[in-house]
Design a protein around this motif. Structure first.
Motif, PDB file in Angstrom:
ATOM      1  N   LYS A 182       9.064 -67.898 -24.964  1.00 18.84           N
ATOM      2  CA  LYS A 182       9.792 -68.805 -25.851  1.00 18.84           C
ATOM      3  C   LYS A 182      11.013 -68.085 -26.395  1.00 18.84           C
ATOM      4  O   LYS A 182      11.098 -66.863 -26.380  1.00 18.84           O
ATOM      5  CB  LYS A 182       8.900 -69.251 -27.007  1.00 18.84           C
ATOM      6  N   GLY A 183      11.950 -68.851 -26.902  1.00 21.96           N
ATOM      7  CA  GLY A 183      13.149 -68.279 -27.499  1.00 21.96           C
ATOM      8  C   GLY A 183      12.845 -67.623 -28.833  1.00 21.96           C
ATOM      9  O   GLY A 183      12.077 -68.168 -29.637  1.00 21.96           O
ATOM     10  N   VAL A 184      13.426 -66.448 -29.056  1.00 18.22           N
ATOM     11  CA  VAL A 184      13.211 -65.715 -30.301  1.00 18.22           C
ATOM     12  C   VAL A 184      14.538 -65.165 -30.816  1.00 18.22           C
ATOM     13  O   VAL A 184      15.499 -65.003 -30.068  1.00 18.22           O
ATOM     14  CB  VAL A 184      12.216 -64.547 -30.118  1.00 18.22           C
ATOM     15  N   CYS A 185      14.564 -64.889 -32.102  1.00 20.47           N
ATOM     16  CA  CYS A 185      15.660 -64.174 -32.743  1.00 20.47           C
ATOM     17  C   CYS A 185      15.143 -62.781 -33.066  1.00 20.47           C
ATOM     18  O   CYS A 185      14.060 -62.637 -33.616  1.00 20.47           O
ATOM     19  CB  CYS A 185      16.073 -64.859 -34.038  1.00 20.47           C
ATOM     20  N   VAL A 186      15.910 -61.764 -32.722  1.00 21.62           N
ATOM     21  CA  VAL A 186      15.496 -60.379 -32.939  1.00 21.62           C
ATOM     22  C   VAL A 186      16.509 -59.704 -33.867  1.00 21.62           C
ATOM     23  O   VAL A 186      17.722 -59.822 -33.659  1.00 21.62           O
ATOM     24  CB  VAL A 186      15.418 -59.612 -31.601  1.00 21.62           C
ATOM     25  N   HIS A 187      15.989 -59.009 -34.871  1.00 18.37           N
ATOM     26  CA  HIS A 187      16.813 -58.207 -35.782  1.00 18.37           C
ATOM     27  C   HIS A 187      16.308 -56.776 -35.679  1.00 18.37           C
ATOM     28  O   HIS A 187      15.117 -56.518 -35.877  1.00 18.37           O
ATOM     29  CB  HIS A 187      16.691 -58.715 -37.216  1.00 18.37           C
ATOM     30  N   VAL A 188      17.204 -55.834 -35.353  1.00 17.43           N
ATOM     31  CA  VAL A 188      16.837 -54.433 -35.169  1.00 17.43           C
ATOM     32  C   VAL A 188      17.626 -53.583 -36.154  1.00 17.43           C
ATOM     33  O   VAL A 188      18.854 -53.672 -36.211  1.00 17.43           O
ATOM     34  CB  VAL A 188      17.145 -53.975 -33.719  1.00 17.43           C
ATOM     35  N   GLU A 189      16.921 -52.763 -36.926  1.00 18.44           N
ATOM     36  CA  GLU A 189      17.557 -51.806 -37.824  1.00 18.44           C
ATOM     37  C   GLU A 189      17.887 -50.561 -37.013  1.00 18.44           C
ATOM     38  O   GLU A 189      16.996 -49.946 -36.420  1.00 18.44           O
ATOM     39  CB  GLU A 189      16.622 -51.445 -38.983  1.00 18.44           C
ATOM     40  N   LEU A 190      19.167 -50.191 -36.959  1.00 16.95           N
ATOM     41  CA  LEU A 190      19.609 -49.051 -36.155  1.00 16.95           C
ATOM     42  C   LEU A 190      19.784 -47.780 -36.969  1.00 16.95           C
ATOM     43  O   LEU A 190      20.048 -46.719 -36.407  1.00 16.95           O
ATOM     44  CB  LEU A 190      20.929 -49.400 -35.452  1.00 16.95           C
ATOM     45  N   GLY A 191      19.664 -47.852 -38.276  1.00 20.69           N
ATOM     46  CA  GLY A 191      19.825 -46.693 -39.136  1.00 20.69           C
ATOM     47  C   GLY A 191      21.223 -46.612 -39.698  1.00 20.69           C
ATOM     48  O   GLY A 191      22.168 -47.204 -39.171  1.00 20.69           O
ATOM     49  N   ASN A 231      22.613 -47.938 -42.291  1.00 21.15           N
ATOM     50  CA  ASN A 231      23.126 -49.258 -42.682  1.00 21.15           C
ATOM     51  C   ASN A 231      23.693 -50.053 -41.512  1.00 21.15           C
ATOM     52  O   ASN A 231      24.604 -50.862 -41.687  1.00 21.15           O
ATOM     53  CB  ASN A 231      24.189 -49.117 -43.775  1.00 21.15           C
ATOM     54  N   LYS A 232      23.180 -49.828 -40.322  1.00 20.16           N
ATOM     55  CA  LYS A 232      23.607 -50.592 -39.145  1.00 20.16           C
ATOM     56  C   LYS A 232      22.425 -51.405 -38.636  1.00 20.16           C
ATOM     57  O   LYS A 232      21.287 -50.961 -38.690  1.00 20.16           O
ATOM     58  CB  LYS A 232      24.100 -49.657 -38.051  1.00 20.16           C
ATOM     59  N   SER A 233      22.747 -52.568 -38.124  1.00 21.14           N
ATOM     60  CA  SER A 233      21.708 -53.417 -37.550  1.00 21.14           C
ATOM     61  C   SER A 233      22.305 -54.252 -36.427  1.00 21.14           C
ATOM     62  O   SER A 233      23.521 -54.375 -36.310  1.00 21.14           O
ATOM     63  CB  SER A 233      21.094 -54.322 -38.617  1.00 21.14           C
ATOM     64  N   ALA A 234      21.434 -54.812 -35.609  1.00 22.65           N
ATOM     65  CA  ALA A 234      21.861 -55.673 -34.503  1.00 22.65           C
ATOM     66  C   ALA A 234      20.991 -56.921 -34.505  1.00 22.65           C
ATOM     67  O   ALA A 234      19.779 -56.839 -34.722  1.00 22.65           O
ATOM     68  CB  ALA A 234      21.727 -54.943 -33.176  1.00 22.65           C
ATOM     69  N   ASP A 235      21.606 -58.052 -34.264  1.00 20.45           N
ATOM     70  CA  ASP A 235      20.918 -59.328 -34.164  1.00 20.45           C
ATOM     71  C   ASP A 235      21.263 -59.962 -32.826  1.00 20.45           C
ATOM     72  O   ASP A 235      22.426 -59.936 -32.417  1.00 20.45           O
ATOM     73  CB  ASP A 235      21.349 -60.278 -35.281  1.00 20.45           C
ATOM     74  N   PHE A 236      20.256 -60.499 -32.150  1.00 22.98           N
ATOM     75  CA  PHE A 236      20.519 -61.229 -30.913  1.00 22.98           C
ATOM     76  C   PHE A 236      19.398 -62.221 -30.657  1.00 22.98           C
ATOM     77  O   PHE A 236      18.332 -62.146 -31.269  1.00 22.98           O
ATOM     78  CB  PHE A 236      20.690 -60.274 -29.719  1.00 22.98           C
ATOM     79  N   THR A 237      19.669 -63.173 -29.773  1.00 24.96           N
ATOM     80  CA  THR A 237      18.657 -64.135 -29.362  1.00 24.96           C
ATOM     81  C   THR A 237      18.279 -63.850 -27.926  1.00 24.96           C
ATOM     82  O   THR A 237      19.056 -63.267 -27.166  1.00 24.96           O
ATOM     83  CB  THR A 237      19.179 -65.582 -29.473  1.00 24.96           C
ATOM     84  N   LYS A 280      11.283 -51.870 -38.674  1.00 24.82           N
ATOM     85  CA  LYS A 280      12.491 -51.569 -37.906  1.00 24.82           C
ATOM     86  C   LYS A 280      12.934 -52.767 -37.069  1.00 24.82           C
ATOM     87  O   LYS A 280      14.121 -52.958 -36.820  1.00 24.82           O
ATOM     88  CB  LYS A 280      12.238 -50.362 -37.014  1.00 24.82           C
ATOM     89  N   VAL A 281      11.990 -53.568 -36.598  1.00 24.52           N
ATOM     90  CA  VAL A 281      12.279 -54.728 -35.743  1.00 24.52           C
ATOM     91  C   VAL A 281      11.637 -55.966 -36.372  1.00 24.52           C
ATOM     92  O   VAL A 281      10.500 -55.911 -36.842  1.00 24.52           O
ATOM     93  CB  VAL A 281      11.718 -54.515 -34.319  1.00 24.52           C
TER      94      VAL A 281
END
Length: 85
Positions: A21-30, A32-38, A73-74
């Motif tokens: 299924k479709g999901v939204c992912v948020h990753v903490e990169l350290g 104060n950086k982060s990445a968001d993608f679907t 972290k995720v």
């Protein structure tokens, strides 16, 4: 802030519910950086799970362990209009 008590088994069950299924992912990169993608949760394995990003220029998958969810972290959630469906 106190985190809710979870365990690996509960995290695995939640991830299995989102399989294919479709999901939204948020990753903490350290730092104060982060990445968001679907993407689509494309694989569920005993030690990790994989997400295939929707971004056409990205080739491959991303893999995360269940422990990364437990420690914050995720974050993985069902796709909704707010996360760029």
């Amino acid at each position: 802030m106190i985190k809710a008590t979870n365990n690996i088994r509960a995290v695995k069950e939640e991830i299995r519910r989102h399989y294919n299924k479709g999901v939204c992912v948020h990753v903490e990169l350290g730092r104060n950086k982060s990445a968001d993608f679907t993407g689509v949760l494309s694989g569920v394995y005993p030690a990790l799970f994989t997400v295939r990003p929707d971004d056409g220029s990205y080739r491959g998958k991303t893999a995360y362990s269940y422990a990364e969810i437990l420690c914050g972290k995720v974050t993985v959630r069902a796709r909704d209009p707010e996360c760029g469906a």
